[in-house]
Design a protein around this motif. Structure first.
Motif, PDB file in Angstrom:
ATOM      1  N   VAL A 560       0.642  11.802  29.883  1.00  0.00           N
ATOM      2  CA  VAL A 560       0.543  12.831  30.920  1.00  0.00           C
ATOM      3  C   VAL A 560      -0.912  13.140  31.224  1.00  0.00           C
ATOM      4  O   VAL A 560      -1.295  13.321  32.389  1.00  0.00           O
ATOM      5  N   THR A 561      -1.742  13.173  30.183  1.00  0.00           N
ATOM      6  CA  THR A 561      -3.165  13.461  30.375  1.00  0.00           C
ATOM      7  C   THR A 561      -3.808  12.449  31.306  1.00  0.00           C
ATOM      8  O   THR A 561      -4.593  12.806  32.200  1.00  0.00           O
ATOM      9  N   ALA A 562      -3.478  11.163  31.103  1.00  0.00           N
ATOM     10  CA  ALA A 562      -4.073  10.117  31.939  1.00  0.00           C
ATOM     11  C   ALA A 562      -3.736  10.332  33.417  1.00  0.00           C
ATOM     12  O   ALA A 562      -4.599  10.169  34.297  1.00  0.00           O
ATOM     13  N   VAL A 563      -2.509  10.742  33.702  1.00  0.00           N
ATOM     14  CA  VAL A 563      -2.117  10.961  35.098  1.00  0.00           C
ATOM     15  C   VAL A 563      -2.818  12.197  35.667  1.00  0.00           C
ATOM     16  O   VAL A 563      -3.283  12.189  36.811  1.00  0.00           O
ATOM     17  N   SER A 583      -2.474  19.488  21.354  1.00  0.00           N
ATOM     18  CA  SER A 583      -2.327  20.354  22.519  1.00  0.00           C
ATOM     19  C   SER A 583      -2.976  19.748  23.743  1.00  0.00           C
ATOM     20  O   SER A 583      -3.829  18.855  23.658  1.00  0.00           O
ATOM     21  N   LEU A 584      -2.542  20.265  24.853  1.00  0.00           N
ATOM     22  CA  LEU A 584      -3.036  19.854  26.157  1.00  0.00           C
ATOM     23  C   LEU A 584      -3.461  21.103  26.911  1.00  0.00           C
ATOM     24  O   LEU A 584      -2.719  22.085  26.967  1.00  0.00           O
ATOM     25  N   GLU A 585      -4.665  21.060  27.491  1.00  0.00           N
ATOM     26  CA  GLU A 585      -5.149  22.185  28.281  1.00  0.00           C
ATOM     27  C   GLU A 585      -5.617  21.665  29.633  1.00  0.00           C
ATOM     28  O   GLU A 585      -6.395  20.708  29.709  1.00  0.00           O
ATOM     29  N   ILE A 586      -5.139  22.324  30.685  1.00  0.00           N
ATOM     30  CA  ILE A 586      -5.515  21.935  32.045  1.00  0.00           C
ATOM     31  C   ILE A 586      -6.216  23.115  32.695  1.00  0.00           C
ATOM     32  O   ILE A 586      -5.620  24.179  32.875  1.00  0.00           O
ATOM     33  N   GLY A 587      -7.469  22.923  33.040  1.00  0.00           N
ATOM     34  CA  GLY A 587      -8.227  23.988  33.674  1.00  0.00           C
ATOM     35  C   GLY A 587      -7.998  24.032  35.170  1.00  0.00           C
ATOM     36  O   GLY A 587      -7.762  22.996  35.811  1.00  0.00           O
ATOM     37  N   HIS A 588      -8.070  25.239  35.737  1.00  0.00           N
ATOM     38  CA  HIS A 588      -7.914  25.434  37.177  1.00  0.00           C
ATOM     39  C   HIS A 588      -9.045  26.302  37.705  1.00  0.00           C
ATOM     40  O   HIS A 588      -8.818  27.322  38.353  1.00  0.00           O
ATOM     41  N   GLY A 589     -10.266  25.924  37.389  1.00  0.00           N
ATOM     42  CA  GLY A 589     -11.414  26.707  37.842  1.00  0.00           C
ATOM     43  C   GLY A 589     -11.425  28.084  37.211  1.00  0.00           C
ATOM     44  O   GLY A 589     -11.358  28.225  35.999  1.00  0.00           O
ATOM     45  N   GLU A 590     -11.468  29.098  38.065  1.00  0.00           N
ATOM     46  CA  GLU A 590     -11.486  30.479  37.582  1.00  0.00           C
ATOM     47  C   GLU A 590     -10.093  31.009  37.276  1.00  0.00           C
ATOM     48  O   GLU A 590      -9.946  32.114  36.756  1.00  0.00           O
ATOM     49  N   GLU A 591      -9.054  30.220  37.612  1.00  0.00           N
ATOM     50  CA  GLU A 591      -7.687  30.663  37.352  1.00  0.00           C
ATOM     51  C   GLU A 591      -7.338  30.452  35.877  1.00  0.00           C
ATOM     52  O   GLU A 591      -8.032  29.750  35.138  1.00  0.00           O
ATOM     53  N   ARG A 592      -6.228  31.033  35.461  1.00  0.00           N
ATOM     54  CA  ARG A 592      -5.784  30.905  34.079  1.00  0.00           C
ATOM     55  C   ARG A 592      -5.440  29.453  33.766  1.00  0.00           C
ATOM     56  O   ARG A 592      -4.680  28.818  34.498  1.00  0.00           O
ATOM     57  N   PRO A 593      -5.984  28.873  32.688  1.00  0.00           N
ATOM     58  CA  PRO A 593      -5.656  27.482  32.358  1.00  0.00           C
ATOM     59  C   PRO A 593      -4.222  27.348  31.858  1.00  0.00           C
ATOM     60  O   PRO A 593      -3.615  28.307  31.375  1.00  0.00           O
ATOM     61  N   PHE A 594      -3.694  26.138  31.959  1.00  0.00           N
ATOM     62  CA  PHE A 594      -2.377  25.821  31.420  1.00  0.00           C
ATOM     63  C   PHE A 594      -2.559  25.251  30.021  1.00  0.00           C
ATOM     64  O   PHE A 594      -3.358  24.332  29.807  1.00  0.00           O
TER      65      PHE A 594
END
Length: 666
Positions: A560-563, A583-594
């Motif tokens: 999933v990370t690669a995609v 764990s996996l963390e997805i940043g969204h700029g200033e928004e709350r990360p996933f």
């Protein structure tokens, strides 16, 4: 919250920026006061007068806000939130928890003020004529205000903030964590370190004030029993002796013995209270207790904002109510950390009302019985000298009252012993809390290094001795008022951060309800019914779950990370073998990360499952799960048995929910 993706690990060690900042400020203050005690005492007194006249209104407003915030939060929908993951259960039974909260309400300062304060208000009331029934009633009303709901409100607030962010979001058990909703990962930078540093400074001075009043009280008891004079060097010797005992306890790790002694001590304190009740004017004391409670509750709204604005200017407000509010604020990290650690798994509602009401009952009963006993002696038995002692030598007042009771020498000796044990146990607990606040690493329930306990014990003794040299009681009060001022502002920021976190959590729950892809869909496809049944009655070992993490979970997250990386998103994977998680963390700029984390957790195998599992299973009664954790904690479901494709679908389900959450909070 991104910081919750990986629990803290490794050894507990000193947090250098926090330690050096707080230690430097405290050391410079202590050495300066020791070098020029008279000038320092004059400066402290002038500064307190300035604070009382300038920001007295602010202290009154801030303390009321803390109390209103915790009560409103508990009564609102947020009151159902757990201080921990949703599936966490309280570690202690209600009875044990109540007993520990009860213990938190007992301090050596109860002995110092239970007689001296009401008599002072009787002889020198804030308004009206002295030495009459109205002055007595007002004295008890003010006494209840100072020892009532406001103080326990700030303790409940700090304890709630520490427990919520540490146990629900896996952030450090530190004051700075409450600012995460406001400044994000910068809590681990200069701003966050300054917050914890100011908290340590306030705690040292609050603990120093407690130790100062305690040593004055003990010195008076030894003077009464053995004729040991009231001198500053005697008091420094007592501070050194008792703080040394506390440090030895903290370093030697004889917690069990200290706990037993503390339990015995609380029984002795309760016995002393009952003795004063039944050996004195029992009916009168019970009547006044009920009336005091009614007077306090009836006047609570107006007294919360009473700054005596229409009275002649005086130093009464600064010397009493403002000092008390500053003192409660200074003690809040100390007591807040204690009650946070014993309250994991409680809902916010039961936590708040437990903290507000359980210790309060004993504290007000103590103050009422001792206070009214002393007032009765002064007004109805002609003991004017007792009233004057509260002005001239307040630390002796309790002993002069007990002198009027049967077996006075023995009772006073027991009182001195009780006070000594409370002094040592409070100092011991204080050094442990200070070492924890100046540390990093480890789990939320681990204490700081032992050498830090020694250091902070020495610093507290230094501050206490310096303030006693600079002017005794007045200097103790002045230092607390001044050092609590910046920390009171930090508490207001923590309140804002906590409210924002609660709001975000409520929106997250709404997002779960509006998810476009329900999570149950990915669970139903786990194979045929035989496979599901086999999985339901299987209790895997640690090795099985570890292999599952390596062979199935990690490849799913990496795929999933690669995609996500191909899509241009900021993705971080965080394998953590020490904690058996990935764990996996997805940043969204200033928004709350996933944040999506799979963590191994162990449980005791249920007894019904042991019968057919053989001797090997009986010897190893634990089984393990690969649990999904999001930023708000465990989701309380197990991935063991999922295929790689099903885990990928689960990640996408949770990610779509997170996008819905971001849509709702924009």
């Amino acid at each position: 919250m991104s910081a919750s993706s990986t629990p803290s690990s490794g050894l507990v060690r000193m947090n250098a920026p926090i330690f050096y900042f707080a230690a430097t400020v405290i050391l410079l203050f202590g050495l300066t006061v020791i070098a020029i005690p008279q000038q320092a005492g004059a400066w402290l007194l002038a500064a307190q007068n300035w604070a009382a006249n300038t920001v007295g209104w602010y202290y009154m407003l801030a303390m009321t806000l803390y109390l209103v915030f915790v009560v409103v939060t508990a009564l609102s929908g947020y009151g159902k939130i757990k201080l921990g993951a949703d599936h966490d259960e309280p570690e202690f039974s209600y009875l044990s928890w109540a007993g520990m909260l009860f213990a938190a309400g007992i301090s050596i300062t109860l002995f110092f003020f239970c007689v001296s304060e009401p008599l002072t208000h009787l002889v020198q009331p804030p308004q009206g004529a002295p030495m009459n029934a109205d002055a007595a009633r007002q004295a008890m009303q003010v006494l209840f205000l100072h020892w009532g709901l406001h103080g326990w409100g700030v303790f409940a607030f700090v304890g709630m903030a520490l427990a919520y962010f540490a146990y629900r979001h896996n952030l450090p058990l530190a004051l700075r964590s409450a600012l995460y909703p406001l400044i994000g990962k910068r809590i681990n930078g200069p701003i966050g370190y300054a917050v914890d540093g100011f908290g340590i400074i306030a705690t040292v001075f609050g603990l120093g004030a407690d130790m100062g009043f305690g040593v004055l009280h003990l010195n008076s008891g030894l003077d009464y029993l053995f004729g040991i004079a009231h001198t500053q060097w005697i008091q420094v010797g007592l501070i050194t002796l008792m703080m040394g005992a506390a440090i030895l306890v903290a370093v030697a790790g004889v917690d069990k013995g200290v706990r037993v002694m503390s339990d015995i001590n609380m029984l002795l304190a309760c016995a002393l209270l009952l003795f004063v009740l039944f050996a004195g004017p029992t009916q009168h004391l019970l009547n006044t207790l009920i009336q005091n409670i009614g007077d306090y509750l009836g006047a609570l709204p107006t007294k919360s904002f009473d700054v005596y604005a229409y009275n002649k200017p005086s130093d009464w407000l600064g010397g009493w109510t403002v000092f008390y509010w500053a003192w409660w604020i200074a003690w809040s990290p100390f007591v807040g950390l204690f009650i946070a650690r014993i309250s994991r798994g409680r809902t916010i509602r039961e936590f708040v009302f437990g903290v507000l009401l359980i210790p309060l009952g004993f504290t007000l009963a103590w103050m009422s019985i001792f206070g009214n006993s002393a007032i009765d002696q002064v007004l109805n038995h002609g003991m004017a000298a007792l009233g004057q002692s509260a002005i001239d030598n307040p630390s002796m007042s309790l002993y002069l009252l007990l002198e009027t009771y049967p077996w006075s020498k023995a009772v006073i000796a027991v009182t001195v012993f009780i006070s000594f044990v409370f002094f040592v146990t409070s100092a011991d607990s204080g050094t442990v809390v200070l070492s924890t606040l100046s540390s990093k690493g480890g789990n939320a329930d681990e204490d700081g290094p032992k050498w830090l306990r020694v250091f902070w014990g020495a610093m507290t003794a230094l501050v206490t001795s310096a303030l006693l040299f600079a002017g005794s009681i007045d200097s103790l009060k002045s230092a607390v008022v001044l050092t609590s001022l910046p920390f009171s502002l930090i508490l207001l920021l923590m309140m804002w951060g906590l409210h924002k976190a609660f709001y975000m959590e409520s929106q997250k729950q709404i997002a779960q309800l509006h998810s476009l892809a329900p999570i149950s869909a990915s669970r139903k496809g786990r194979g045929g019914w035989r496979q599901r049944l086999s999985q339901a009655v299987h209790f895997p070992s640690r090795d099985e779950v570890y292999r599952f993490l390596e062979s199935t979970v990690r490849p799913a997250i990496e795929e999933v990370t690669a995609v996500f990386v191909e899509k241009g998103l900021n993705v971080v994977t965080q394998p953590d073998p020490a904690n058996d998680s990935v764990s996996l963390e997805i940043g969204h700029g200033e928004e709350r990360p996933f944040v999506y984390q799979v963590q191994m957790r162990g449980y005791f195998t249920p007894s019904f499952a042991l019968g057919g599992m053989g001797k090997k299973a009986i010897n190893n009664r634990r089984y393990y799960r690969a649990e999904v954790h999001l930023s708000e904690g465990s989701q309380d479901y197990d991935l063991v048995g999922y295929t790689k494709e099903q885990i990928i679908n689960d990640i996408l389900d949770q990610y779509e929910r997170h996008l819905q959450f971001l849509h709702l909070v924009r």
